[in-house]
Motif scaffolding. Sequence first.
Motif, PDB file in Angstrom:
ATOM      1  N   THR A 160       7.669  11.249  -0.319  1.00  0.00           N
ATOM      2  CA  THR A 160       7.585  11.265   0.913  1.00  0.00           C
ATOM      3  C   THR A 160       7.626   9.890   1.872  1.00  0.00           C
ATOM      4  OG1 THR A 160       6.102  12.208   2.740  1.00  0.00           O
ATOM      5  CG2 THR A 160       4.971  11.358   0.758  1.00  0.00           C
ATOM      6  N   GLY A 161       8.072  10.325   2.879  1.00  0.00           N
ATOM      7  CA  GLY A 161       8.136   8.919   3.935  1.00  0.00           C
ATOM      8  C   GLY A 161       6.830   9.133   4.873  1.00  0.00           C
ATOM      9  N   ALA A 162       5.952   9.773   4.372  1.00  0.00           N
ATOM     10  CA  ALA A 162       4.959  10.038   5.607  1.00  0.00           C
ATOM     11  C   ALA A 162       4.018   8.681   5.607  1.00  0.00           C
ATOM     12  CB  ALA A 162       4.051  10.991   4.807  1.00  0.00           C
ATOM     13  N   PHE A 163       3.563   8.503   7.028  1.00  0.00           N
ATOM     14  CA  PHE A 163       2.801   7.374   7.120  1.00  0.00           C
ATOM     15  C   PHE A 163       1.924   7.745   8.285  1.00  0.00           C
ATOM     16  CE2 PHE A 163       3.077   3.027   9.541  1.00  0.00           C
ATOM     17  CZ  PHE A 163       2.057   2.359   8.839  1.00  0.00           C
ATOM     18  N   GLU A 164       0.522   7.695   7.829  1.00  0.00           N
ATOM     19  CA  GLU A 164      -0.411   8.245   8.509  1.00  0.00           C
ATOM     20  C   GLU A 164      -1.660   7.204   8.606  1.00  0.00           C
ATOM     21  OE1 GLU A 164       0.706  12.728   7.431  1.00  0.00           O
ATOM     22  OE2 GLU A 164      -0.584  11.459   6.005  1.00  0.00           O
ATOM     23  N   LEU A 198       2.285   8.279  12.241  1.00  0.00           N
ATOM     24  CA  LEU A 198       3.197   7.020  12.757  1.00  0.00           C
ATOM     25  C   LEU A 198       4.432   7.212  12.418  1.00  0.00           C
ATOM     26  CD1 LEU A 198       0.531   4.345  11.634  1.00  0.00           C
ATOM     27  CD2 LEU A 198       0.736   5.382  13.993  1.00  0.00           C
ATOM     28  N   PRO A 199       5.343   6.232  12.543  1.00  0.00           N
ATOM     29  CA  PRO A 199       6.884   6.307  12.293  1.00  0.00           C
ATOM     30  C   PRO A 199       7.102   6.120  10.796  1.00  0.00           C
ATOM     31  CG  PRO A 199       6.580   4.960  14.095  1.00  0.00           C
ATOM     32  CD  PRO A 199       5.226   5.180  13.645  1.00  0.00           C
ATOM     33  N   SER A 200       7.771   7.142  10.272  1.00  0.00           N
ATOM     34  CA  SER A 200       7.987   7.263   8.662  1.00  0.00           C
ATOM     35  C   SER A 200       8.408   5.984   8.066  1.00  0.00           C
ATOM     36  CB  SER A 200       8.834   8.486   8.400  1.00  0.00           C
ATOM     37  OG  SER A 200       8.402   9.793   8.801  1.00  0.00           O
ATOM     38  N   LEU A 201       7.949   5.970   6.610  1.00  0.00           N
ATOM     39  CA  LEU A 201       8.713   4.885   5.899  1.00  0.00           C
ATOM     40  C   LEU A 201       9.799   5.154   5.708  1.00  0.00           C
ATOM     41  CD1 LEU A 201       8.041   2.637   3.592  1.00  0.00           C
ATOM     42  CD2 LEU A 201       7.597   4.634   2.252  1.00  0.00           C
ATOM     43  N   PRO A 202      10.839   4.100   5.716  1.00  0.00           N
ATOM     44  CA  PRO A 202      12.446   4.356   5.907  1.00  0.00           C
ATOM     45  C   PRO A 202      12.681   4.744   4.570  1.00  0.00           C
ATOM     46  CG  PRO A 202      11.954   2.219   6.979  1.00  0.00           C
ATOM     47  CD  PRO A 202      10.624   2.797   6.295  1.00  0.00           C
ATOM     48  N   THR A 203      12.234   4.262   3.310  1.00  0.00           N
ATOM     49  CA  THR A 203      12.499   4.698   2.116  1.00  0.00           C
ATOM     50  C   THR A 203      11.427   5.669   1.540  1.00  0.00           C
ATOM     51  OG1 THR A 203      13.718   2.742   1.886  1.00  0.00           O
ATOM     52  CG2 THR A 203      13.509   4.006  -0.167  1.00  0.00           C
ATOM     53  N   PRO A 204      11.500   6.926   1.479  1.00  0.00           N
ATOM     54  CA  PRO A 204      10.587   7.916   0.907  1.00  0.00           C
ATOM     55  C   PRO A 204      10.490   7.404  -0.383  1.00  0.00           C
ATOM     56  CG  PRO A 204      12.081   9.030   2.326  1.00  0.00           C
ATOM     57  CD  PRO A 204      12.777   7.764   2.101  1.00  0.00           C
ATOM     58  N   ARG A 205       9.363   7.377  -1.010  1.00  0.00           N
ATOM     59  CA  ARG A 205       8.902   6.797  -2.397  1.00  0.00           C
ATOM     60  C   ARG A 205       7.355   7.012  -2.718  1.00  0.00           C
ATOM     61  NH1 ARG A 205       9.584   0.548  -1.279  1.00  0.00           N
ATOM     62  NH2 ARG A 205       9.844   0.497   1.198  1.00  0.00           N
ATOM     63  N   HIS A 260       0.294   9.319  -5.685  1.00  0.00           N
ATOM     64  CA  HIS A 260       0.864   8.224  -5.801  1.00  0.00           C
ATOM     65  C   HIS A 260       1.192   7.798  -4.595  1.00  0.00           C
ATOM     66  CE1 HIS A 260       1.210   9.383 -10.017  1.00  0.00           C
ATOM     67  NE2 HIS A 260       1.748   8.169 -10.446  1.00  0.00           N
ATOM     68  N   LEU A 261       0.286   7.520  -3.610  1.00  0.00           N
ATOM     69  CA  LEU A 261       0.630   6.767  -2.279  1.00  0.00           C
ATOM     70  C   LEU A 261      -0.034   5.362  -2.039  1.00  0.00           C
ATOM     71  CD1 LEU A 261      -2.049   8.355   0.258  1.00  0.00           C
ATOM     72  CD2 LEU A 261      -2.213   8.937  -2.109  1.00  0.00           C
ATOM     73  N   GLY A 262       0.047   4.675  -1.229  1.00  0.00           N
ATOM     74  CA  GLY A 262      -0.843   3.579  -1.110  1.00  0.00           C
ATOM     75  C   GLY A 262      -1.439   3.497   0.156  1.00  0.00           C
ATOM     76  N   ALA A 263      -2.392   2.649   0.290  1.00  0.00           N
ATOM     77  CA  ALA A 263      -3.409   2.681   1.551  1.00  0.00           C
ATOM     78  C   ALA A 263      -3.794   1.059   1.826  1.00  0.00           C
ATOM     79  CB  ALA A 263      -4.616   3.565   1.285  1.00  0.00           C
ATOM     80  N   VAL A 264      -3.709   0.746   2.984  1.00  0.00           N
ATOM     81  CA  VAL A 264      -4.308  -0.558   3.431  1.00  0.00           C
ATOM     82  C   VAL A 264      -5.130  -0.369   4.480  1.00  0.00           C
ATOM     83  CG1 VAL A 264      -2.174  -1.800   2.759  1.00  0.00           C
ATOM     84  CG2 VAL A 264      -2.249  -0.956   4.810  1.00  0.00           C
ATOM     85  N   SER A 265      -5.971  -1.310   4.901  1.00  0.00           N
ATOM     86  CA  SER A 265      -6.762  -1.379   5.972  1.00  0.00           C
ATOM     87  C   SER A 265      -6.349  -2.537   6.920  1.00  0.00           C
ATOM     88  CB  SER A 265      -8.357  -1.476   5.871  1.00  0.00           C
ATOM     89  OG  SER A 265      -8.964  -1.698   7.195  1.00  0.00           O
ATOM     90  N   ASP A 266      -6.363  -2.573   8.220  1.00  0.00           N
ATOM     91  CA  ASP A 266      -6.448  -3.408   9.174  1.00  0.00           C
ATOM     92  C   ASP A 266      -7.545  -4.286   9.851  1.00  0.00           C
ATOM     93  OD1 ASP A 266      -6.688  -1.734  10.908  1.00  0.00           O
ATOM     94  OD2 ASP A 266      -4.962  -2.087  12.163  1.00  0.00           O
ATOM     95  N   GLY A 267      -8.743  -3.572   9.110  1.00  0.00           N
ATOM     96  CA  GLY A 267     -10.076  -3.826   9.890  1.00  0.00           C
ATOM     97  C   GLY A 267     -10.761  -2.772  10.850  1.00  0.00           C
ATOM     98  N   ARG A 268      -9.651  -1.947  11.473  1.00  0.00           N
ATOM     99  CA  ARG A 268     -10.042  -0.812  12.287  1.00  0.00           C
ATOM    100  C   ARG A 268      -9.597   0.525  11.641  1.00  0.00           C
ATOM    101  NH1 ARG A 268      -8.073  -0.658  18.527  1.00  0.00           N
ATOM    102  NH2 ARG A 268      -9.335   1.334  18.993  1.00  0.00           N
ATOM    103  N   TYR A 269      -8.438   0.621  10.992  1.00  0.00           N
ATOM    104  CA  TYR A 269      -8.026   1.984  10.569  1.00  0.00           C
ATOM    105  C   TYR A 269      -7.652   1.579   8.966  1.00  0.00           C
ATOM    106  CZ  TYR A 269      -7.157   2.692  15.518  1.00  0.00           C
ATOM    107  OH  TYR A 269      -7.038   2.590  16.801  1.00  0.00           O
ATOM    108  N   ALA A 298      -2.098   5.336   5.384  1.00  0.00           N
ATOM    109  CA  ALA A 298      -1.713   5.873   4.326  1.00  0.00           C
ATOM    110  C   ALA A 298      -0.523   5.906   4.164  1.00  0.00           C
ATOM    111  CB  ALA A 298      -2.311   7.209   4.012  1.00  0.00           C
ATOM    112  N   VAL A 299       0.632   5.525   3.268  1.00  0.00           N
ATOM    113  CA  VAL A 299       2.066   5.237   3.203  1.00  0.00           C
ATOM    114  C   VAL A 299       2.488   5.802   1.920  1.00  0.00           C
ATOM    115  CG1 VAL A 299       1.546   2.892   2.672  1.00  0.00           C
ATOM    116  CG2 VAL A 299       3.872   3.925   3.728  1.00  0.00           C
ATOM    117  N   GLY A 300       3.820   6.699   2.094  1.00  0.00           N
ATOM    118  CA  GLY A 300       4.446   7.057   0.961  1.00  0.00           C
ATOM    119  C   GLY A 300       3.767   7.910   0.163  1.00  0.00           C
ATOM    120  N   GLY A 301       4.249   8.120  -1.145  1.00  0.00           N
ATOM    121  CA  GLY A 301       3.390   9.003  -2.051  1.00  0.00           C
ATOM    122  C   GLY A 301       4.494  10.243  -2.431  1.00  0.00           C
TER     123      GLY A 301
END
Length: 987
Positions: free
Chosen positions: A881-885, A897-904, A857-866, A869-872
């Motif tokens: 989790t607030g994990a951001f990788e 990377l710096p953790s998501l302020p609101t884990p979800r 139940h995480l999210g993922a996006v791309s900026d064209g280079r990387y 993976a956020v939350g979950g």
Amino acid sequence: MVDFDPEVTQAAGRGIAAELAAAGFEGATEVGRGGFGVVYRCLQPSLGRIVAIKVLTSDLDAENRERFLREGYAMGGLSGHPNIVNVLQVGVTATGRPYIVMHYHPRDSLAIQVRREGPLPWPDAIRIGVKLAGALETAHRAGTLHRDVKPANILLTDYGEPQLTDFGIAHIAGGYETATGGFTGSLAFTAPEVLKGESPTARSDVYGLGATIFALITGRAAFERRTGEPLVAQFLRIGSQPVPDLRPQGIPNDVCAAIEKAVATDPADRYASAADFGYDLQVAQRHLGLRSDQMALAAEVQTGQVTEAHHPGYAVHSEPPYRPQLEPHPSGPPAWPSTGPQWPAPGPPGGPPTGRRRGVLVALALITVVVAVVGGGYLLARQTSGGNGRGAEGGTVAAPVDPTAAWRSVRDARVARQQTAVTEADGTIWVFGGLDEDGVSAKQEGYDPAIDTWKAGPDLPVPLNHAMAVTFNEEPVVIGGWQADGQNLTAVASDRVMAMRDGRWVDLPPLNRPRAAGAAAVVGGKIVVTGGQADGALVPTTEVFDGATWTTARDLPTPREHLAAVSDGTYVYAVGGRDLASDKNSAALERFDPVAGTWSSLPDLPTPRGGLGATFIDGRIMAVGGEEPTRVLPTVEAFDVVAGTWMQMPALRTPRHGMAVASVGNTVYAIGGATEATHAESTAVSEALQIAPRKTQWAPAWRPLRDAPIARQQAPAAMSDGTIWVFGGLDATGSTPKVEGYDPAIDTWKSGPDLPLPLNHAMAVDYRGELVVLGGWMPEGPNQTATASDRVLALRNGAWVDLPRLDRPRAAGAAAVVADKIVVTGGQADDELLSSTEVFDGTTWATAADIPTSREHLGAVSDGRYLYAVGGRNLASDKNTGAFERFDPVSGDWATLPSLPTPRGGLGAAFIDGRIVVIGGEEPTRVLSAVEAYDVSTGTWSNLPAMPTVRHGMAVAVVGHTVYAIGGALRPTHAESTANAQALDFW
């Protein structure tokens, strides 16, 4: 679709690399593939530059080899035009393989940009149209027809300049065609008479350009093939129906009329030449208060064929200036919305008119050829060059431009002077009058930043200093100022208004009040003048010139002189200044609305100052330099018009006041001025500061959209060709196979082909121009999470087909496309978390490094280079989790990377303008409305406006400068699905 044997392709690639290395080009890397050639990115060590080399696909017969080389010769003969891709060399390798060497363009084609970012603002589209009209006219005068004008064949240079490429099916004078076959070009952009088998003409290229401008404005071709529509029906629509009317969507009549004439069904009703089309677009720009763009037509100018009588209002120059970059479009809501057309309801088209009977018969005769082209070469182009994030000459998406850390030196002015007037016209910065070492000057000189060179213009009729200057109706205009009387430099304030016309100065109607040290700008086709002084007193009045007379408007709220003024196309902004002395400097920033005739106050300039310069660039007012009683300032501050905030910019290297300040493209220039307080120590120093693209600002609140046809949750989304597609999910009856698309241009939903099976908690991406759905839960009876799927489905030619399966089944994972690869990570199967990462290169899946924090139940996006993976969560919402990788597909490594302020978990995520936007989510006892954004460049999180409707498990996507949230669940777990849709705009 054409299938390639990877081993054969790799072996061929190694052979070509060796051949190119022997020809002096190293490190050949394939970056694009079309029907007649493969494009490689190479290093040319002898000149230390990166180039793109197009190599003939295979060893064909002598006639095809000759045609391939003819393409290079055709483009090479046109390479002097700034809007045609420059061919550097045409050659043959040691084994006899022909190749064409071109400048390497890492930026995307306009087709990719529009598909990724949505339609262009209509002013930008017609600017591009003017430039490309000049390119086509130049080609036509050289005896070359392009025959495949479309967004995919328009590249963008590093400076944002559009360039026409791929003359691979061009017709060249002398009878040669550079490609074979009974059909040329892409169906949606090809003139009806060509589809019917008639020979193409210059009017056919005009049709392609008109259809291209339509597509840039709307985000889609005028005659796209509808879902399930027979090819014959599409052909008949192109040959028998007018282009859809854009007027109901707010596009100005002048623009619509020009496009409609260019794409008229009957060639006789079209423009006779690309130049005529370009001139009408220029006229539309002027009528609408826009700056008229230069149309480079070197052949016309050299032969003297362009005259005022032929094209009224078009200024002829002996040396047409070359502007290296499109003007930045003013930020904020445009005066006219840029939206798509109202499309007719799908259905069988009516029969063609009687006069079209021959066209119908020819259509039926040619249908086999058309099917072959559309089913083969056209799809290949979409999959290889149109949908992979690369330009036609290759290269990955360019990283955002970083701001220059400091000002850089450019060529100094030829005369040291200060208190000059300045304006920019056709890419040249013109400086008028001022004070030099001999006193008051009448000199006019122009700086061309494209070639870092100064040139002289006709002197002013009278010496002037502290005057104002603007470009009005394409003419430099000098207004007011001090006329010297002996040694008294401030003796007489002038009311003269002079325009440079046909190489000489002519008088326009004078100001109502003489003034010097005032400020002027052009807005809405009018000159606005304000502030200044005369006879030792401030002049508070505002005057507006409509081209015929001056009218006195509302007084400037804070009367002052030595101020600056700029325009954003809607308002005039007056910034800084002083009350007759540098110890009475002002910080006022005030805005004049020429429609209402009113002034309003904005946040003060952080550093009060007079004698400053100012320019408007990419949504920002740049305030440069200035004077205090005992010192001259290097200070540079920028006001973001949309955000309403000031920020510090790099200081000038040479502090000064009374300088000429202007902008061209994305660069600000500061020229001359005084390096000491008062009027001492004039300088010729010139500096430039490149400005990074402005960060968009978000709207204060989300806005409602048309609800989805069905309420559902846990449905993935992907954006393709400006439409947001939502796949499967959970509705009121359970898991669904439904596929529906939302078109934000017209706020309308449409249906797509159902998935082969019901799915929920799946993933979706747009990959190489195809919609792809991955994994998910395949329900068994009422158990919605019975079986995790490893299927990968692609929507191809209106039907779902299977791609190679995932190495591991997974549901509630995350996926994104990075550098032409699909990356999948996270998720669960059989009630266990999956830590593996899988990467798909178009042929096979490969397992990469595990994600550091296993979750679903995480999210993922791309900026064209990387991939980010956020939350979950760890299988339950009380283990969020607030994990951001971040995953790097090149090295195969993950970074934290710096953790998501609101884990979800159950959140949605999107990437927009350098930010990762995280939306909604679920906790054990509540659903979240929180929206947080991570700025990739600064590495910081910030809060954005919360969603009006709390939810989790929604579909999230981006089109243009807007984030969309669709559907989802209003309560924890899988209860209460919603059809609600909302949008957050970024300006």
